[in-house]
Design a protein around this motif. Structure first.
Motif, PDB file in Angstrom:
ATOM      1  N   LEU A  96       3.365   9.115 -18.474  1.00 47.26           N
ATOM      2  CA  LEU A  96       3.182   7.697 -18.165  1.00 47.26           C
ATOM      3  C   LEU A  96       2.380   7.056 -19.293  1.00 47.26           C
ATOM      4  O   LEU A  96       1.205   7.381 -19.491  1.00 47.26           O
ATOM      5  CB  LEU A  96       2.450   7.527 -16.833  1.00 47.26           C
ATOM      6  CG  LEU A  96       2.148   6.079 -16.417  1.00 47.26           C
ATOM      7  CD1 LEU A  96       3.440   5.287 -16.266  1.00 47.26           C
ATOM      8  CD2 LEU A  96       1.341   6.045 -15.121  1.00 47.26           C
ATOM      9  N   LEU A  97       3.028   6.156 -20.025  1.00 47.05           N
ATOM     10  CA  LEU A  97       2.383   5.435 -21.111  1.00 47.05           C
ATOM     11  C   LEU A  97       2.155   3.982 -20.713  1.00 47.05           C
ATOM     12  O   LEU A  97       2.717   3.503 -19.724  1.00 47.05           O
ATOM     13  CB  LEU A  97       3.237   5.492 -22.385  1.00 47.05           C
ATOM     14  CG  LEU A  97       3.569   6.886 -22.914  1.00 47.05           C
ATOM     15  CD1 LEU A  97       4.432   6.786 -24.169  1.00 47.05           C
ATOM     16  CD2 LEU A  97       2.298   7.678 -23.214  1.00 47.05           C
ATOM     17  N   GLN A  98       1.353   3.295 -21.502  1.00 49.53           N
ATOM     18  CA  GLN A  98       1.119   1.886 -21.222  1.00 49.53           C
ATOM     19  C   GLN A  98       2.248   1.034 -21.789  1.00 49.53           C
ATOM     20  O   GLN A  98       3.290   1.539 -22.132  1.00 49.53           O
ATOM     21  CB  GLN A  98      -0.248   1.478 -21.765  1.00 49.53           C
ATOM     22  CG  GLN A  98      -1.393   2.189 -21.036  1.00 49.53           C
ATOM     23  CD  GLN A  98      -2.751   1.626 -21.362  1.00 49.53           C
ATOM     24  OE1 GLN A  98      -2.895   0.579 -21.974  1.00 49.53           O
ATOM     25  NE2 GLN A  98      -3.790   2.328 -20.943  1.00 49.53           N
ATOM     26  N   PRO A 101      -6.759   3.734 -17.821  1.00 50.95           N
ATOM     27  CA  PRO A 101      -8.193   3.431 -17.844  1.00 50.95           C
ATOM     28  C   PRO A 101      -8.935   4.261 -16.802  1.00 50.95           C
ATOM     29  O   PRO A 101      -8.345   4.688 -15.800  1.00 50.95           O
ATOM     30  CB  PRO A 101      -8.242   1.933 -17.498  1.00 50.95           C
ATOM     31  CG  PRO A 101      -7.024   1.720 -16.656  1.00 50.95           C
ATOM     32  CD  PRO A 101      -5.971   2.644 -17.216  1.00 50.95           C
ATOM     33  N   GLN A 102     -10.208   4.479 -17.057  1.00 47.25           N
ATOM     34  CA  GLN A 102     -11.042   5.175 -16.074  1.00 47.25           C
ATOM     35  C   GLN A 102     -11.395   4.195 -14.962  1.00 47.25           C
ATOM     36  O   GLN A 102     -11.986   3.143 -15.198  1.00 47.25           O
ATOM     37  CB  GLN A 102     -12.311   5.706 -16.735  1.00 47.25           C
ATOM     38  CG  GLN A 102     -13.208   6.494 -15.797  1.00 47.25           C
ATOM     39  CD  GLN A 102     -12.566   7.810 -15.380  1.00 47.25           C
ATOM     40  OE1 GLN A 102     -12.166   8.609 -16.216  1.00 47.25           O
ATOM     41  NE2 GLN A 102     -12.463   8.034 -14.087  1.00 47.25           N
ATOM     42  N   ILE A 141      -4.869  10.532 -25.217  1.00 45.77           N
ATOM     43  CA  ILE A 141      -5.589   9.547 -26.028  1.00 45.77           C
ATOM     44  C   ILE A 141      -7.050   9.435 -25.624  1.00 45.77           C
ATOM     45  O   ILE A 141      -7.949   9.609 -26.441  1.00 45.77           O
ATOM     46  CB  ILE A 141      -4.907   8.159 -25.999  1.00 45.77           C
ATOM     47  CG1 ILE A 141      -3.478   8.276 -26.556  1.00 45.77           C
ATOM     48  CG2 ILE A 141      -5.713   7.150 -26.812  1.00 45.77           C
ATOM     49  CD1 ILE A 141      -2.676   7.002 -26.462  1.00 45.77           C
ATOM     50  N   GLY A 142      -7.313   9.096 -24.369  1.00 45.80           N
ATOM     51  CA  GLY A 142      -8.696   9.011 -23.896  1.00 45.80           C
ATOM     52  C   GLY A 142      -8.904   9.921 -22.708  1.00 45.80           C
ATOM     53  O   GLY A 142      -8.023  10.034 -21.843  1.00 45.80           O
ATOM     54  N   PRO A 143     -10.042  10.601 -22.602  1.00 48.54           N
ATOM     55  CA  PRO A 143     -10.281  11.507 -21.474  1.00 48.54           C
ATOM     56  C   PRO A 143     -10.430  10.748 -20.163  1.00 48.54           C
ATOM     57  O   PRO A 143     -10.855   9.598 -20.138  1.00 48.54           O
ATOM     58  CB  PRO A 143     -11.584  12.222 -21.861  1.00 48.54           C
ATOM     59  CG  PRO A 143     -12.266  11.273 -22.794  1.00 48.54           C
ATOM     60  CD  PRO A 143     -11.186  10.562 -23.539  1.00 48.54           C
ATOM     61  N   LEU A 144     -10.054  11.401 -19.071  1.00 51.94           N
ATOM     62  CA  LEU A 144     -10.213  10.853 -17.731  1.00 51.94           C
ATOM     63  C   LEU A 144     -10.930  11.881 -16.867  1.00 51.94           C
ATOM     64  O   LEU A 144     -10.815  13.091 -17.098  1.00 51.94           O
ATOM     65  CB  LEU A 144      -8.855  10.535 -17.102  1.00 51.94           C
ATOM     66  CG  LEU A 144      -8.078   9.349 -17.682  1.00 51.94           C
ATOM     67  CD1 LEU A 144      -6.666   9.317 -17.105  1.00 51.94           C
ATOM     68  CD2 LEU A 144      -8.795   8.050 -17.403  1.00 51.94           C
ATOM     69  N   SER A 145     -11.659  11.411 -15.891  1.00 55.87           N
ATOM     70  CA  SER A 145     -12.343  12.324 -14.975  1.00 55.87           C
ATOM     71  C   SER A 145     -11.915  12.022 -13.550  1.00 55.87           C
ATOM     72  O   SER A 145     -11.649  10.875 -13.186  1.00 55.87           O
ATOM     73  CB  SER A 145     -13.866  12.197 -15.119  1.00 55.87           C
ATOM     74  OG  SER A 145     -14.289  10.879 -14.821  1.00 55.87           O
ATOM     75  N   ALA A 146     -11.826  13.088 -12.753  1.00 56.45           N
ATOM     76  CA  ALA A 146     -11.533  12.991 -11.327  1.00 56.45           C
ATOM     77  C   ALA A 146     -12.207  14.185 -10.667  1.00 56.45           C
ATOM     78  O   ALA A 146     -12.876  14.983 -11.332  1.00 56.45           O
ATOM     79  CB  ALA A 146     -10.020  12.987 -11.093  1.00 56.45           C
ATOM     80  N   ARG A 162     -12.725   0.277 -20.065  1.00 57.81           N
ATOM     81  CA  ARG A 162     -12.386   1.409 -19.206  1.00 57.81           C
ATOM     82  C   ARG A 162     -11.496   2.434 -19.894  1.00 57.81           C
ATOM     83  O   ARG A 162     -11.179   3.458 -19.315  1.00 57.81           O
ATOM     84  CB  ARG A 162     -11.739   0.915 -17.910  1.00 57.81           C
ATOM     85  CG  ARG A 162     -12.742   0.235 -16.968  1.00 57.81           C
ATOM     86  CD  ARG A 162     -12.130   0.004 -15.597  1.00 57.81           C
ATOM     87  NE  ARG A 162     -13.080  -0.593 -14.679  1.00 57.81           N
ATOM     88  CZ  ARG A 162     -13.942   0.079 -13.929  1.00 57.81           C
ATOM     89  NH1 ARG A 162     -13.989   1.403 -14.023  1.00 57.81           N
ATOM     90  NH2 ARG A 162     -14.745  -0.542 -13.099  1.00 57.81           N
ATOM     91  N   LEU A 163     -11.050   2.127 -21.117  1.00 54.45           N
ATOM     92  CA  LEU A 163     -10.351   3.131 -21.920  1.00 54.45           C
ATOM     93  C   LEU A 163     -11.414   3.923 -22.666  1.00 54.45           C
ATOM     94  O   LEU A 163     -12.011   3.453 -23.624  1.00 54.45           O
ATOM     95  CB  LEU A 163      -9.367   2.460 -22.883  1.00 54.45           C
ATOM     96  CG  LEU A 163      -8.175   1.781 -22.208  1.00 54.45           C
ATOM     97  CD1 LEU A 163      -7.379   0.963 -23.209  1.00 54.45           C
ATOM     98  CD2 LEU A 163      -7.270   2.805 -21.531  1.00 54.45           C
ATOM     99  N   ARG A 164     -11.641   5.127 -22.240  1.00 50.83           N
ATOM    100  CA  ARG A 164     -12.835   5.844 -22.675  1.00 50.83           C
ATOM    101  C   ARG A 164     -12.793   6.236 -24.144  1.00 50.83           C
ATOM    102  O   ARG A 164     -13.833   6.432 -24.761  1.00 50.83           O
ATOM    103  CB  ARG A 164     -13.044   7.082 -21.791  1.00 50.83           C
ATOM    104  CG  ARG A 164     -13.425   6.698 -20.354  1.00 50.83           C
ATOM    105  CD  ARG A 164     -13.606   7.910 -19.483  1.00 50.83           C
ATOM    106  NE  ARG A 164     -14.697   8.748 -19.953  1.00 50.83           N
ATOM    107  CZ  ARG A 164     -14.923   9.981 -19.495  1.00 50.83           C
ATOM    108  NH1 ARG A 164     -14.100  10.517 -18.608  1.00 50.83           N
ATOM    109  NH2 ARG A 164     -15.928  10.676 -19.953  1.00 50.83           N
ATOM    110  N   ASN A 165     -11.603   6.352 -24.720  1.00 48.65           N
ATOM    111  CA  ASN A 165     -11.542   6.665 -26.149  1.00 48.65           C
ATOM    112  C   ASN A 165     -12.179   5.543 -26.969  1.00 48.65           C
ATOM    113  O   ASN A 165     -12.872   5.787 -27.962  1.00 48.65           O
ATOM    114  CB  ASN A 165     -10.107   6.896 -26.594  1.00 48.65           C
ATOM    115  CG  ASN A 165      -9.215   5.682 -26.382  1.00 48.65           C
ATOM    116  OD1 ASN A 165      -9.128   5.176 -25.265  1.00 48.65           O
ATOM    117  ND2 ASN A 165      -8.541   5.227 -27.420  1.00 48.65           N
TER     118      ASN A 165
END
Length: 342
Positions: free
Chosen positions: A69-71, A131-132, A154-159, A199-202
């Motif tokens: 899933l890309l933007q 986005p996070q 691209i940018g890390p995400l946390s869950a 919210r894009l952590r990169n």
């Protein structure tokens, strides 16, 4: 020339004639690595049954249903990344990849989360650019709880669950951009900063590394508060025009996120200054042209084909190990382009 025979193929592949016959008859008791070796030999010598062997090899290859899933698909970077992923999936050695590649125009967190769930129902391993946000994290956990691993690109995400990551070391990206300003700007002054979305952590990590470099090495620079482009060229253009008017003594601009084409347009409409440095993100047609005409001084970019290949490899690895095996972290090196290197 005599047409290559089965004994010729057996000799070229280093196997027995009976092995070749079993492959041609689609017997299931031949190792996949042997099938692959025979296929390579058949292609090299021009064996008449190449199509039959290709079929036998494809049957033996493991199938992976991967989702990405890309933007927004109207952005050149994401279109290029999608093309690279498709190309690498088709050329992937050893396995069959069924790639579901989708672009999301509405980036509101609830829509992103819904789309993540939808892909998670259709795929065995999932990669997302997002986005996070608590709603996004909840969507990721919903997918992980179904046994489908999730990788952030691209940018890390946390869950709550394990989320893998493939991308650049964004801390180093920011520090490298700062180093460029430190070495190229003749007289330290104000530097404008554009980010696409906090919210894009990169991009958050880009800015953090950028600021930390100057704290450590050169506090004579004044870093202006970052302005948000919302990943939109029109907004970026307006922000740069405002910055240049409000701060005519700016010595540089760092475009850390989306909207760089708008920033380029604003810079082109401003009289060129030899003492002004601009650093952007991602190499594509518009940024390449901006490097050539001197609008941009430096571009930091993902190595697209490598990025795509490592992403697919990680999706397959996480599928095989499962979401409970721990998150994978794959950091790839970034590329640096100057006007003299494009």
């Amino acid at each position: 020339m005599k047409r290559p025979t089965i004994p010729d193929l057996a000799e070229a592949a280093g196997v027995s004639v009976s092995t070749i016959n079993r492959i041609l008859n689609d017997a299931g008791n031949v190792r996949q690595s042997t099938r692959e070796r025979v296929l390579r030999a058949a292609a090299e010598i021009g064996f008449y049954g190449l199509g039959t062997i290709e079929h036998a090899v494809s049957i033996g290859r493991e199938r992976h249903r991967l989702g990405v899933l890309l933007q927004r698909g109207d952005r050149t970077f994401y279109r290029n990344l999608g093309d690279a992923l498709t190309t690498e999936a088709e050329a992937f050695a050893g396995d069959r990849i069924e790639l579901t590649l989708e672009f999301l125009e509405d980036l509101s967190p609830d829509k992103v989360a819904d789309h993540i769930r939808s892909l998670g129902e259709r795929c065995e391993s999932l990669a997302v650019v997002a986005p996070q946000h608590p709603l996004v994290a909840d969507g990721i956990d919903w997918v992980i709880n179904r046994g489908v691993p999730v990788t952030s690109l691209i940018g890390p995400l946390s869950a709550r669950g394990n989320v893998s990551f493939v991308g650049l070391d964004n801390w180093k990206v920011g520090r490298t951009a700062a180093w460029a300003f430190d070495k190229m700007v003749r007289k330290p002054g104000k530097i404008g900063i554009l980010v696409g979305n906090y919210r894009l952590r990169n991009q958050e990590m880009n800015e953090s590394g950028f600021r930390m470099y100057f704290r450590e090495h050169n506090n004579k620079f004044v870093l202006l508060d970052p302005l948000i482009t919302y990943e939109t060229a029109a907004v970026a253009r307006e922000l740069v025009e405002t910055m240049l008017t409000t701060h005519p003594d700016m010595c540089g601009l760092f475009v850390s996120g989306g909207g760089i084409t708008g920033a380029i347009s604003a810079l082109r409409d401003t009289p060129k200054r030899d003492d002004f440095v601009s650093v952007g993100y991602e190499l594509f047609g518009e940024t390449r042209a901006a490097l050539i005409d001197g609008t941009l001084s430096l571009v930091i970019s993902h190595p697209m084909r490598t990025f795509a290949r490592r992403s697919l490899e990680t999706l397959i690895k996480t599928k095989k190990t499962g979401p409970d095996a721990g998150a994978q972290r794959v950091t790839i090196g970034f590329e640096i382009y100057s006007p003299e290197s494009v």
